[in-house]
Design a protein around this motif. Structure first.
Motif, PDB file in Angstrom:
ATOM      1  N   LEU A  30       0.831  -1.209   0.000  1.00 43.39           N
ATOM      2  CA  LEU A  30       0.000   0.000   0.000  1.00 43.39           C
ATOM      3  C   LEU A  30       0.863   1.254   0.000  1.00 43.39           C
ATOM      4  N   GLU A  31       1.919   1.257   0.798  1.00 38.68           N
ATOM      5  CA  GLU A  31       2.812   2.420   0.852  1.00 38.68           C
ATOM      6  C   GLU A  31       3.554   2.608  -0.468  1.00 38.68           C
ATOM      7  N   HIS A  32       3.847   1.483  -1.142  1.00 41.08           N
ATOM      8  CA  HIS A  32       4.564   1.551  -2.412  1.00 41.08           C
ATOM      9  C   HIS A  32       3.724   2.240  -3.489  1.00 41.08           C
ATOM     10  N   VAL A  33       2.438   1.908  -3.554  1.00 39.94           N
ATOM     11  CA  VAL A  33       1.591   2.467  -4.621  1.00 39.94           C
ATOM     12  C   VAL A  33       1.040   3.845  -4.275  1.00 39.94           C
ATOM     13  N   LEU A 150     -11.977  -1.180  -9.655  1.00 34.93           N
ATOM     14  CA  LEU A 150     -10.744  -1.746  -9.122  1.00 34.93           C
ATOM     15  C   LEU A 150      -9.975  -2.569 -10.149  1.00 34.93           C
ATOM     16  N   TRP A 151     -10.613  -2.861 -11.288  1.00 36.50           N
ATOM     17  CA  TRP A 151      -9.921  -3.591 -12.357  1.00 36.50           C
ATOM     18  C   TRP A 151      -9.327  -2.651 -13.413  1.00 36.50           C
ATOM     19  N   ASP A 152      -9.443  -1.361 -13.211  1.00 31.92           N
ATOM     20  CA  ASP A 152      -8.903  -0.414 -14.195  1.00 31.92           C
ATOM     21  C   ASP A 152      -7.414  -0.673 -14.436  1.00 31.92           C
ATOM     22  N   GLY A 153      -7.030  -0.781 -15.698  1.00 34.12           N
ATOM     23  CA  GLY A 153      -5.629  -0.993 -16.046  1.00 34.12           C
ATOM     24  C   GLY A 153      -5.143  -2.411 -15.873  1.00 34.12           C
ATOM     25  N   ILE A 154      -6.030  -3.342 -15.534  1.00 29.37           N
ATOM     26  CA  ILE A 154      -5.656  -4.751 -15.325  1.00 29.37           C
ATOM     27  C   ILE A 154      -6.234  -5.576 -16.470  1.00 29.37           C
ATOM     28  N   GLU A 203      -1.204  -8.091  -2.704  1.00 28.67           N
ATOM     29  CA  GLU A 203       0.117  -7.642  -2.247  1.00 28.67           C
ATOM     30  C   GLU A 203       1.233  -8.585  -2.673  1.00 28.67           C
ATOM     31  N   LYS A 204       0.867  -9.801  -3.140  1.00 26.55           N
ATOM     32  CA  LYS A 204       1.854 -10.780  -3.606  1.00 26.55           C
ATOM     33  C   LYS A 204       1.730 -11.040  -5.104  1.00 26.55           C
ATOM     34  N   LEU A 210      -0.488  -4.799  -7.493  1.00 31.38           N
ATOM     35  CA  LEU A 210      -0.213  -3.421  -7.077  1.00 31.38           C
ATOM     36  C   LEU A 210      -1.171  -2.456  -7.749  1.00 31.38           C
ATOM     37  N   GLN A 211      -1.534  -2.751  -9.011  1.00 29.16           N
ATOM     38  CA  GLN A 211      -2.482  -1.885  -9.702  1.00 29.16           C
ATOM     39  C   GLN A 211      -3.844  -1.927  -9.019  1.00 29.16           C
ATOM     40  N   LEU A 212      -4.271  -3.108  -8.582  1.00 28.89           N
ATOM     41  CA  LEU A 212      -5.554  -3.217  -7.882  1.00 28.89           C
ATOM     42  C   LEU A 212      -5.528  -2.423  -6.578  1.00 28.89           C
ATOM     43  N   LEU A 213      -4.423  -2.521  -5.840  1.00 28.97           N
ATOM     44  CA  LEU A 213      -4.309  -1.761  -4.592  1.00 28.97           C
ATOM     45  C   LEU A 213      -4.308  -0.255  -4.870  1.00 28.97           C
ATOM     46  N   LYS A 214      -3.608   0.150  -5.913  1.00 31.74           N
ATOM     47  CA  LYS A 214      -3.605   1.566  -6.289  1.00 31.74           C
ATOM     48  C   LYS A 214      -5.012   2.032  -6.645  1.00 31.74           C
ATOM     49  N   ASN A 215      -5.733   1.197  -7.384  1.00 34.16           N
ATOM     50  CA  ASN A 215      -7.116   1.535  -7.743  1.00 34.16           C
ATOM     51  C   ASN A 215      -7.978   1.675  -6.492  1.00 34.16           C
ATOM     52  N   PHE A 216      -7.768   0.774  -5.519  1.00 31.59           N
ATOM     53  CA  PHE A 216      -8.538   0.858  -4.276  1.00 31.59           C
ATOM     54  C   PHE A 216      -8.271   2.168  -3.544  1.00 31.59           C
ATOM     55  N   LEU A 217      -7.021   2.577  -3.517  1.00 38.06           N
ATOM     56  CA  LEU A 217      -6.648   3.780  -2.769  1.00 38.06           C
ATOM     57  C   LEU A 217      -7.123   5.067  -3.440  1.00 38.06           C
TER      58      LEU A 217
END
Length: 223
Positions: A30-33, A150-154, A203-204, A210-217
């Protein structure tokens, strides 16, 4: 005089810690994205309630997880947080714990926010040709998703990382945000309003995770 740059207010993301699993990888991803956001791992209900977004991860046996979730009052707190409209992300056992019931540990009632059950793949699990499939389902598998934000860009049918012996089958097909095939089709992700849950570990899951986590944030909690 030049206009002052527009800045986005710093948001707090609370990762719920109920003592089940190492949450370092979730926090780090999360901190990375989104280095501009404040990510905190916490077991304090007040911190969760004050956060702008909530992540509910988990690993381990569902009986132990549910015992800690209830002891800490997170079952009630999650209902309250979801009701506020803030974005909430459940991961792995965090997804399973939000269902009605799990077959694991002889049968365990879960939080019951999402209608459906968690079922065992089986001791002698096979694919459509009769070939043996290992349980737990561990490793990379394709995920077929809908058009949720949350699937944007995936890309469709991207591969995500799974580790689980039990899988979710939702009662309501309208909740299904993604499916995966491992001997039979199970629900890899569900969504209802501001709640999104995934069986895999974003996260793995490298770039797509990472794209999904970025979309969530950056998600406003709406489909």
């Amino acid at each position: 005089m030049t206009d002052a740059p527009v800045t986005t207010p710093r948001q707090t993301v609370a990762v719920i810690d109920y003592g089940m699993g190492n949450l370092h990888s979730v926090k780090s991803a999360l901190e990375h994205v989104a280095p501009e956001q404040h990510v905190v791992v916490t077991s304090d209900p007040a911190v969760v309630a004050a956060a702008d977004r909530v992540v509910f991860p988990g690993v381990g046996a569902i009986r132990d997880c549910m015992a800690e979730i209830k002891r800490l009052g997170f079952d009630t707190l999650l209902r309250e947080q979801i009701a506020t409209g803030k974005p909430v992300l459940g991961i792995c056992v965090g997804m399973q714990a939000l269902m009605d019931h799990s077959e694991e540990n002889g049968g365990v009632d879960c939080i019951g926010i999402l209608p459906g059950k968690v079922r065992f793949f089986g001791e002698n699990h096979t694919d459509s040709t009769g070939a043996h499939l290992k349980v737990p389902h561990m490793g990379w598998n394709q995920v077929h998703h809908n058009d949720h934000p949350l699937w944007d860009g995936i890309p469709q049918d991207s591969r995500f990382y799974f580790v689980h012996s039990y899988c979710v089958i939702a009662d309501d097909a309208s909740l299904v945000a993604a499916t995966c095939d491992y001997g039979f089709q199970f629900h890899a992700a569900l969504n209802r309003g501001n709640l999104f849950v995934a069986q895999f570990h974003p996260e793995k899951s490298h770039t797509v995770g990472l794209q999904l986590l970025k979309n969530f944030l950056h998600w406003d909690g709406k489909a």
